[in-house]
Design a protein around this motif. Structure first.
Motif, PDB file in Angstrom:
ATOM      1  N   MET A   1       0.846  -1.219   0.000  1.00 54.34           N
ATOM      2  CA  MET A   1       0.000   0.000   0.000  1.00 54.34           C
ATOM      3  C   MET A   1       0.870   1.254   0.000  1.00 54.34           C
ATOM      4  SD  MET A   1      -3.037   1.021   2.607  1.00 54.34           S
ATOM      5  CE  MET A   1      -4.125  -0.324   2.220  1.00 54.34           C
ATOM      6  N   ALA A   2       0.460   2.230  -0.705  1.00 51.32           N
ATOM      7  CA  ALA A   2       1.260   3.454  -0.796  1.00 51.32           C
ATOM      8  C   ALA A   2       1.207   4.206   0.518  1.00 51.32           C
ATOM      9  CB  ALA A   2       0.722   4.329  -1.914  1.00 51.32           C
ATOM     10  N   PRO A   3       2.275   4.872   0.862  1.00 50.18           N
ATOM     11  CA  PRO A   3       2.290   5.612   2.123  1.00 50.18           C
ATOM     12  C   PRO A   3       1.365   6.800   2.062  1.00 50.18           C
ATOM     13  CG  PRO A   3       4.280   6.051   0.855  1.00 50.18           C
ATOM     14  CD  PRO A   3       3.523   5.018   0.110  1.00 50.18           C
ATOM     15  N   ALA A  65       3.151  12.678 -14.016  1.00 51.37           N
ATOM     16  CA  ALA A  65       3.919  11.444 -13.937  1.00 51.37           C
ATOM     17  C   ALA A  65       5.398  11.743 -14.155  1.00 51.37           C
ATOM     18  CB  ALA A  65       3.422  10.441 -14.965  1.00 51.37           C
ATOM     19  N   LEU A  66       5.672  12.681 -15.030  1.00 48.22           N
ATOM     20  CA  LEU A  66       7.059  13.007 -15.348  1.00 48.22           C
ATOM     21  C   LEU A  66       7.685  13.949 -14.316  1.00 48.22           C
ATOM     22  CD1 LEU A  66       6.724  13.515 -19.186  1.00 48.22           C
ATOM     23  CD2 LEU A  66       8.045  11.737 -18.057  1.00 48.22           C
ATOM     24  N   GLY A  68       7.163  14.299 -11.123  1.00 46.66           N
ATOM     25  CA  GLY A  68       7.581  13.497  -9.968  1.00 46.66           C
ATOM     26  C   GLY A  68       8.134  14.292  -8.802  1.00 46.66           C
ATOM     27  N   GLU A  69       9.351  13.967  -8.411  1.00 50.59           N
ATOM     28  CA  GLU A  69       9.990  14.504  -7.212  1.00 50.59           C
ATOM     29  C   GLU A  69      10.118  16.022  -7.213  1.00 50.59           C
ATOM     30  OE1 GLU A  69      11.441  12.846  -4.265  1.00 50.59           O
ATOM     31  OE2 GLU A  69       9.711  11.765  -5.040  1.00 50.59           O
ATOM     32  N   ALA A 623      10.552   6.189 -15.420  1.00 48.13           N
ATOM     33  CA  ALA A 623      10.819   6.718 -14.093  1.00 48.13           C
ATOM     34  C   ALA A 623      11.136   5.600 -13.101  1.00 48.13           C
ATOM     35  CB  ALA A 623       9.622   7.520 -13.614  1.00 48.13           C
ATOM     36  N   LYS A 624      10.691   4.416 -13.388  1.00 45.83           N
ATOM     37  CA  LYS A 624      10.792   3.343 -12.391  1.00 45.83           C
ATOM     38  C   LYS A 624      11.660   2.207 -12.884  1.00 45.83           C
ATOM     39  CE  LYS A 624       6.823   3.550  -9.467  1.00 45.83           C
ATOM     40  NZ  LYS A 624       5.867   2.712  -8.803  1.00 45.83           N
ATOM     41  N   GLU A 627      12.334  -0.271 -10.119  1.00 43.66           N
ATOM     42  CA  GLU A 627      11.208  -0.992  -9.542  1.00 43.66           C
ATOM     43  C   GLU A 627      10.454  -1.786 -10.604  1.00 43.66           C
ATOM     44  OE1 GLU A 627       8.850   1.835  -7.350  1.00 43.66           O
ATOM     45  OE2 GLU A 627      10.662   3.051  -7.081  1.00 43.66           O
ATOM     46  N   GLY A 757      -5.058   2.679  -6.172  1.00 41.09           N
ATOM     47  CA  GLY A 757      -4.006   3.148  -5.279  1.00 41.09           C
ATOM     48  C   GLY A 757      -3.627   2.084  -4.254  1.00 41.09           C
ATOM     49  N   PRO A 761      -0.777   0.909  -7.668  1.00 39.93           N
ATOM     50  CA  PRO A 761      -0.613   2.372  -7.752  1.00 39.93           C
ATOM     51  C   PRO A 761       0.107   2.820  -9.025  1.00 39.93           C
ATOM     52  CG  PRO A 761       0.798   1.449  -6.051  1.00 39.93           C
ATOM     53  CD  PRO A 761      -0.124   0.357  -6.465  1.00 39.93           C
ATOM     54  N   GLY A 762       0.941   1.959  -9.573  1.00 41.99           N
ATOM     55  CA  GLY A 762       1.690   2.355 -10.764  1.00 41.99           C
ATOM     56  C   GLY A 762       0.783   2.673 -11.948  1.00 41.99           C
ATOM     57  N   ILE A 764      -2.009   4.423 -11.896  1.00 40.01           N
ATOM     58  CA  ILE A 764      -2.891   5.586 -11.736  1.00 40.01           C
ATOM     59  C   ILE A 764      -2.753   6.628 -12.850  1.00 40.01           C
ATOM     60  CG2 ILE A 764      -3.325   7.604 -10.267  1.00 40.01           C
ATOM     61  CD1 ILE A 764      -3.276   5.745  -7.923  1.00 40.01           C
ATOM     62  N   PRO A 765      -1.542   7.032 -13.211  1.00 39.35           N
ATOM     63  CA  PRO A 765      -1.458   8.014 -14.296  1.00 39.35           C
ATOM     64  C   PRO A 765      -2.063   7.485 -15.598  1.00 39.35           C
ATOM     65  CG  PRO A 765       0.644   7.828 -13.158  1.00 39.35           C
ATOM     66  CD  PRO A 765      -0.209   6.721 -12.649  1.00 39.35           C
TER      67      PRO A 765
ATOM     68  N   LYS B   7      -4.993   8.288  -1.210  1.00 39.95           N
ATOM     69  CA  LYS B   7      -4.210   7.103  -1.525  1.00 39.95           C
ATOM     70  C   LYS B   7      -3.859   7.011  -3.002  1.00 39.95           C
ATOM     71  CE  LYS B   7      -6.158   4.079   1.924  1.00 39.95           C
ATOM     72  NZ  LYS B   7      -7.143   3.013   2.067  1.00 39.95           N
ATOM     73  N   SER B  11       1.350   7.554  -5.687  1.00 41.83           N
ATOM     74  CA  SER B  11       2.031   6.755  -6.696  1.00 41.83           C
ATOM     75  C   SER B  11       2.573   7.601  -7.831  1.00 41.83           C
ATOM     76  CB  SER B  11       1.058   5.746  -7.262  1.00 41.83           C
ATOM     77  OG  SER B  11      -0.048   6.460  -7.732  1.00 41.83           O
ATOM     78  N   ILE B  12       2.053   8.788  -7.955  1.00 43.47           N
ATOM     79  CA  ILE B  12       2.541   9.643  -9.045  1.00 43.47           C
ATOM     80  C   ILE B  12       3.963  10.108  -8.744  1.00 43.47           C
ATOM     81  CG2 ILE B  12       2.087  11.770 -10.323  1.00 43.47           C
ATOM     82  CD1 ILE B  12      -0.824  11.436  -9.610  1.00 43.47           C
ATOM     83  N   ALA B  14       7.836  10.234  -7.665  1.00 43.78           N
ATOM     84  CA  ALA B  14       9.024   9.492  -8.066  1.00 43.78           C
ATOM     85  C   ALA B  14       8.979   9.067  -9.515  1.00 43.78           C
ATOM     86  CB  ALA B  14       9.207   8.267  -7.181  1.00 43.78           C
ATOM     87  N   ARG B  15       8.486   9.922 -10.312  1.00 39.46           N
ATOM     88  CA  ARG B  15       8.458   9.590 -11.717  1.00 39.46           C
ATOM     89  C   ARG B  15       9.134  10.714 -12.487  1.00 39.46           C
ATOM     90  NH1 ARG B  15       3.533   7.520 -11.174  1.00 39.46           N
ATOM     91  NH2 ARG B  15       4.182   5.400 -10.892  1.00 39.46           N
ATOM     92  N   GLY B  16       9.741  10.444 -13.590  1.00 40.43           N
ATOM     93  CA  GLY B  16      10.286  11.500 -14.443  1.00 40.43           C
ATOM     94  C   GLY B  16      11.446  12.227 -13.802  1.00 40.43           C
TER      95      GLY B  16
END
Lengths: 817, 273
Positions: A1-3, A65-66, A68-69, A623-624, A627, A757, A761-762, A764-765, B7, B11-12, B14-16
């Motif tokens: 489960m996602a945090p 999605a791109l 991200g961080e 991006a992953k 993973e 989710g 979760p991967g 979702i986008p 929730k 997941s979005i 950490a991408r890109g």
């Protein structure tokens, strides 16, 4: 489960006010684009505009999605940057888009035109992308406060839809565009101001930019550039013609033009035997088209005799001093005609108050105080509501070349829906007639015959539904050089009346097409056709094989109903194929091109969808790398595709249903959009409570199905019953009616996302993109289906999609089909 | 419930990585440029060669051959077995490319209408041939044209040996056409800028009248300026799209007949069951 915990520094606060402002401006931009496109092009682009917004939102999923961080570290900058870009793009992209040499009239000739259309599509979607980025960024950054962000977003959006309609009462469309640009900069400034941080100082310059933008955007680049092929542009080319007045409102931009050197002499289908010229006229254009004229009239002076040499004068030769209802009074020509024939009482109906005011106030002296006469009563009302609302009965209901009513006022009138020419409309008109009274409908002549035949077929159906055993006894149709006039009588035509019809036509060199007892020797005498096509077709339509005739006819001339109100659409694909082959011989001139624009827009949307749907998967993989990359699932695809289609099908269908009630496509779009946004938003906030059950989508889907079916039966009679309410009350009631439908409709999407989710979760986008694209396609497909099968069918299909979605709810069966 | 919704979003994250926002934005603009380039590559190559006239003459002949071959098919609607030889001959002579703006010159010999500025168009060549043929112009005929436009139709009529009187309501367009006709040596065309509703009284009556200007009705004064035995033709429809032609014929005794003519062979009903 996602945090659940946000990894970000929580000293920041979400820029809720900015989010609301951006959402309001984005939806306002959508409503405004409908208006702007009616003015500079034609209204056929409405469906494109609806899908534009969704396209922007779809692309933004990939952006998130791109990104991200980066979002965590640079949220404030990114938000302000996107908001400011939105502010710049709203006016900027529109003015740039005006430079694209798109000309729908050349769509069939010029292979570059589809490319121009695609370019326009992409360019206008840009502001939506920035707006969606702002909202997506905030949702993502402040995950724990998502409800509040979402709430601000939907509240803002709902306000934007209605707010724009209000704004258009006192701002010209192009100024409203500049105001929206300013709103973007203001939102950027606000976000910096309320969000804290080191860049607060930037808020000042941004506010300044917002304040100055409307004034800096001036000059020829920022003027509206209507198509040079629209009526107003054409009229202004004539030497000496000039604009003398302009009125802007949500129902249309009215432009009054005088042309002293080359008079308008607007007299559609005037007999060439007419002895006297039309008087001086002022031209009035609605959104640069929808032409009508105000005649100079001096009550003491010479009578405007030309009015007796139009096909629309026919009913006055059958009735003595009738009481008349003029539908679509426009510039007042038909009212003047009634005055000329000494009608006993004249009720003039005009839907646009600004149009009515032109004749009643600004040009009262010019028009001979037409609306102040004892025998004339002006009603600012929509025809269906007025006629259905009860009141005095008339001897004559006169409706001549009424297109401007809806067609020109129109953003959402793509392909010209019109509730004036439907079977239900004709039943209501006939119900408002005294015994022996007439409904008289004049249309432009088209060759090969189509709209006069469609009207005839519709009248036959209406009379049939009213229990008339022989509809042919109550119908008469004549044609002149450029117009046709259909009479529907409340009762059978008498011998003297038929003699009068024949004499009227003969004296003006008009041709009779049909009257009870017509013989093959009667028609096709003055305006010769190679075959008496009109006459033969009318006889066929009345005969036992009428339906077969309609099927075999190459144009779509099926009777028009409220459920399928496309009077102006005659398109059939075999017809297009045949005429395409004949293009070298002028075949294209025989085709209405609105439908093709729609088909092309669908094709475009499919191409974009094919690109956009797989994009997030690809982005996710990139991006992953370390993973487990997301693996596509058929179940997820079907679920979100069905939801996208279903939602838009219902939304489009209900916009249509509410046009009839709210009297204007612009009002209907604003109210329905507002209602769906707000109540679907509430529904989605509530949806979390359902998550504990195995298939939580079951409850909303059952709810939707029940409400939809109930509305299919209830709405028509409810609307009829409440048709005389004041507009504000109608707005409020419409929102109330939308609530129980939109509330459950807001649930399945977040429910699906939430389940995803938890489990995958991967994806979702990807789901986000699928849903966005399905919505883009759904808007256009809904229109095409409605033209073919009617709105009831569209709604039934929507329920089907909801059931399919319920069945494929993610995770409700073995994982991953 | 908000947490439930929330929730869906982590997941979005950490991408890109490392992908810059600006980089992404530029993708959007790149695709636009690509579209424009693709569009340009579709455009027809210009005849840059010194032999432009030769190129045009060849293209013109091909166009005229196509049009001539089409005439027979529309016989039933138009009453013409074939376009008269004279019409075909002048169509092959008048340089249509001289009558269209620079930017569409390469398309001058396509069988399609073209924009000529001021919201006006030059008709599809097939329609020009058809209208000219219907007018039945002889050497020395007096012809009135209402709506000069580019001047192409006037040039065709002049080339047939008619004395042409042409009126345009859009001033700059009328001026352009006047200069153009003069430059190309069409001395037997008289031009005027003004209202065409009343025709041209000084030179009336006319053997033939062609009304290409949009009008809500056939102007009665024009019918009066038609000689007995004369013909008037007016296309009806939108710019770029002619729906049908109205032809007015005045018999020798002065009686008037109107005819609506479809430009194509088209029967609106399919054969049977």
């Amino acid at each position: 489960m996602a945090p659940l915990n946000s990894p970000f520094d929580d000293s920041l606060r979400p820029p809720l006010l900015s989010v609301a402002l951006i959402s309001a401006a984005a939806v306002g931009y959508q409503v405004l684009l409908l208006r702007l496109f009616s003015i500079i092009q034609w209204h056929h682009f409405a469906y494109m505009i609806i899908s534009l917004a969704l396209l922007g939102y779809g692309v933004s999923g990939t952006f998130l999605a791109l990104a991200g961080e980066q979002v965590g570290r640079r949220f404030r900058d990114l938000f302000a940057f996107n908001a400011a870009l939105f502010g710049a793009a709203v006016p900027g992209c529109f003015f740039l888009a005006q430079r694209i040499p798109l000309n729908p009239l050349e769509l069939l000739w010029d292979p570059l035109q589809p490319l121009y259309l695609a370019l326009l599509y992409l360019l206008l979607a840009v502001p939506f992308l920035f707006a969606a980025n702002c909202i997506g960024l905030t949702l993502y950054r402040f995950r724990r406060l998502m409800g509040r962000t979402y709430g601000s977003d939907l509240l803002g959006a709902g306000t934007g839809a209605l707010g724009m309609v209000g704004l258009l009462f006192w701002l010209a469309p192009v100024d409203a565009l500049k105001a929206l640009g300013a709103a973007g900069f203001a939102a950027a400034a606000l976000s910096l101001l309320t969000g804290g941080g080191t860049r607060r100082w930037l808020a000042g310059p941004l506010f300044l930019a917002a304040g100055l933008l409307p004034f800096l955007l001036a000059g020829p680049f920022t003027e509206l550039k209507p198509s040079p092929y629209k009526g107003l542009s054409q009229a202004l080319q004539v030497s000496g013609a000039r604009i003398v007045d302009e009125r802007s409102g949500p129902l249309g931009l009215l432009t009054v033009v005088e042309s002293p050197r080359v008079p308008f002499r607007h007299a559609p289908g005037l007999s060439f035997l007419n002895p006297s010229e039309p008087p001086e006229q002022l031209g009035v254009f609605t959104d640069g088209g929808g032409f009508t004229v105000i005649n100079r009239y001096d009550p003491g002076g010479e009578a405007p005799r030309y009015l007796d040499f139009l096909t629309s004068a026919l009913p006055y030769h059958l009735l003595r001093r009738p009481s008349v209802l003029v539908i679509g009074a426009g510039g007042g020509t038909d009212v003047l005609q009634a005055v000329f024939f000494q009608a006993r009482r004249i009720d003039a109906l005009e839907v646009n108050a600004q149009m009515a005011a032109l004749i009643k106030e600004d040009y009262a002296a010019f028009s001979g105080r037409l609306y102040d006469r004892q025998d004339v009563r002006l009603h600012v009302a929509e025809a269906r509501g007025f006629v259905g609302g009860g009141g005095v009965a008339y001897d004559l209901i006169q409706m001549a070349l009424v297109d401007s009513f809806g067609a020109a006022s129109a953003g959402l009138h793509a392909l010209n829906e019109s509730y004036l020419y439907t079977t239900e409309a004709m039943e209501r008109y006939l119900a408002r007639l005294n015994p022996g009274g007439l409904v008289s409908i004049t249309r432009w002549l088209k060759l090969p015959p189509r709209d006069s035949l469609k009207l005839f077929a519709t009248a036959v159906q209406a009379l049939g539904r009213m229990g008339v055993a022989k509809p042919g006894r109550q119908l008469a149709l004549i044609r002149g050089g450029k117009t046709t006039t259909l009479l529907i009588k409340n009762g059978a035509f008498s011998g003297p009346e038929i003699i009068a019809i024949k004499r009227f036509s003969r004296e003006r060199a008009f041709d009779v097409v049909y009257f009870p007892g017509i013989t093959p020797a009667d028609p096709n005498r003055y305006h010769l056709l190679e075959r008496p096509l009109f006459f033969e077709s009318a006889i066929s339509l009345l005969g036992p094989a009428g339906e077969d005739f309609i099927d075999r006819y190459k144009y779509d001339i099926r009777p028009v109903t409220d459920d399928r109100p496309y009077f102006f659409n005659f398109f059939k694909w075999p017809l297009f194929i045949e005429l395409y082959a004949l293009r070298g011989r002028g075949g294209f001139g025989l085709l209405e091109w609105g439908y093709l624009v729609l088909a092309l827009i669908l094709l475009q949307a499919i191409v974009f969808a094919l690109v956009l749907i797989p994009l997030p998967l690809w982005a996710g993989r990139r991006a992953k790398k370390a993973e487990r990359p997301p693996r596509p699932s058929m179940r997820v695809l079907i679920y979100f595709l069905s939801l996208g289609f279903a939602f838009l099908f219902v939304e489009m269908a209900f916009i249509q249903k509410f046009i009839l009630f709210l009297a204007s496509p612009v009002y209907a779009a604003a109210v329905v959009l507002c209602g769906f946004l707000v109540f679907a938003g509430l529904g989605s906030l509530f949806s979390g409570r359902l998550l504990s059950s195995a298939n939580p989508s079951l409850y909303p889907v059952v709810g939707i199905a029940v409400v939809v079916v109930a509305y299919l039966f209830l709405l028509p009679s409810l609307f009829q019953w409440l048709t005389t309410l004041a507009l504000a009350a109608k707005f409020a009631l419409s929102l109330l009616l939308i609530a129980p439908l939109a509330f459950p409709m807001g649930m399945p999407f977040p429910l699906g996302l939430a389940r995803l989710g938890e489990e995958r979760p991967g994806l979702i986008p990807w789901a986000w993109a699928i849903n966005g694209c399905a919505s883009v396609l759904g808007a256009v497909i809904a229109a095409l289906l409605a033209i073919e099968f009617g709105f009831t069918a569209v709604i039934v299909m929507a329920v089907g999609f909801y059931i399919l979605a319920c069945w494929t709810f993610p995770g409700s069966a073995a994982d991953g089909i | 419930m908000q947490n439930r919704l929330a929730k869906s979003f982590p997941s979005i994250r950490a991408r890109g990585r490392g992908r810059r926002l600006t980089g992404w934005l530029w993708c959007g603009f790149d695709s636009r440029c690509l579209l424009v380039l693709a569009g340009l590559s579709l455009a027809v190559g210009s005849p840059f060669t010194a032999n432009a006239q030769e190129y045009y003459a060849k293209a013109r002949q091909e166009l005229v051959d196509t049009i001539a071959s089409m005439a027979a098919e529309t016989q039933r609607e138009t009453g013409r077995k074939a376009f008269s030889e004279a019409v075909i001959k002048v169509m092959a002579e008048v340089p249509r490319h001289e009558f269209v703006p620079e930017n569409v010159r390469d398309l001058a010999y396509r069988n399609r209408p073209l924009p000529i500025g001021y919201g006006q168009t030059i008709s599809q060549p097939y329609i020009v041939a058809l209208m000219t043929d219907l007018l039945d112009v002889q050497i020395g005929s007096k012809v009135l044209e209402v709506g000069t436009g580019s001047g192409y139709q006037a040039a065709i009529l002049a080339e047939l040996g008619a004395k042409v009187f042409t009126i345009e309501i859009i001033e700059p367009l009328g001026q352009l056409a006047k200069e153009r006709l003069k430059r190309l040596g069409y001395g037997n065309v008289k031009t005027r800028v003004g209202d065409g509703y009343y025709g041209w009284k000084e030179h009336a009556p006319f053997d033939a009248i062609i009304v290409t200007a949009a009008a809500s009705h056939v102007p009665p004064p024009l019918v009066r300026q038609l000689k007995p035995g004369g013909r008037m033709v007016a296309p009806v429809g939108e710019r770029f799209l002619v729906q049908y032609l109205t032809m007015v014929e005045k018999s020798v005794d002065g009686g008037v007949t109107l005819r609506h003519i479809l430009p194509v062979r088209f029967v609106p009903l399919t054969g049977g069951h």
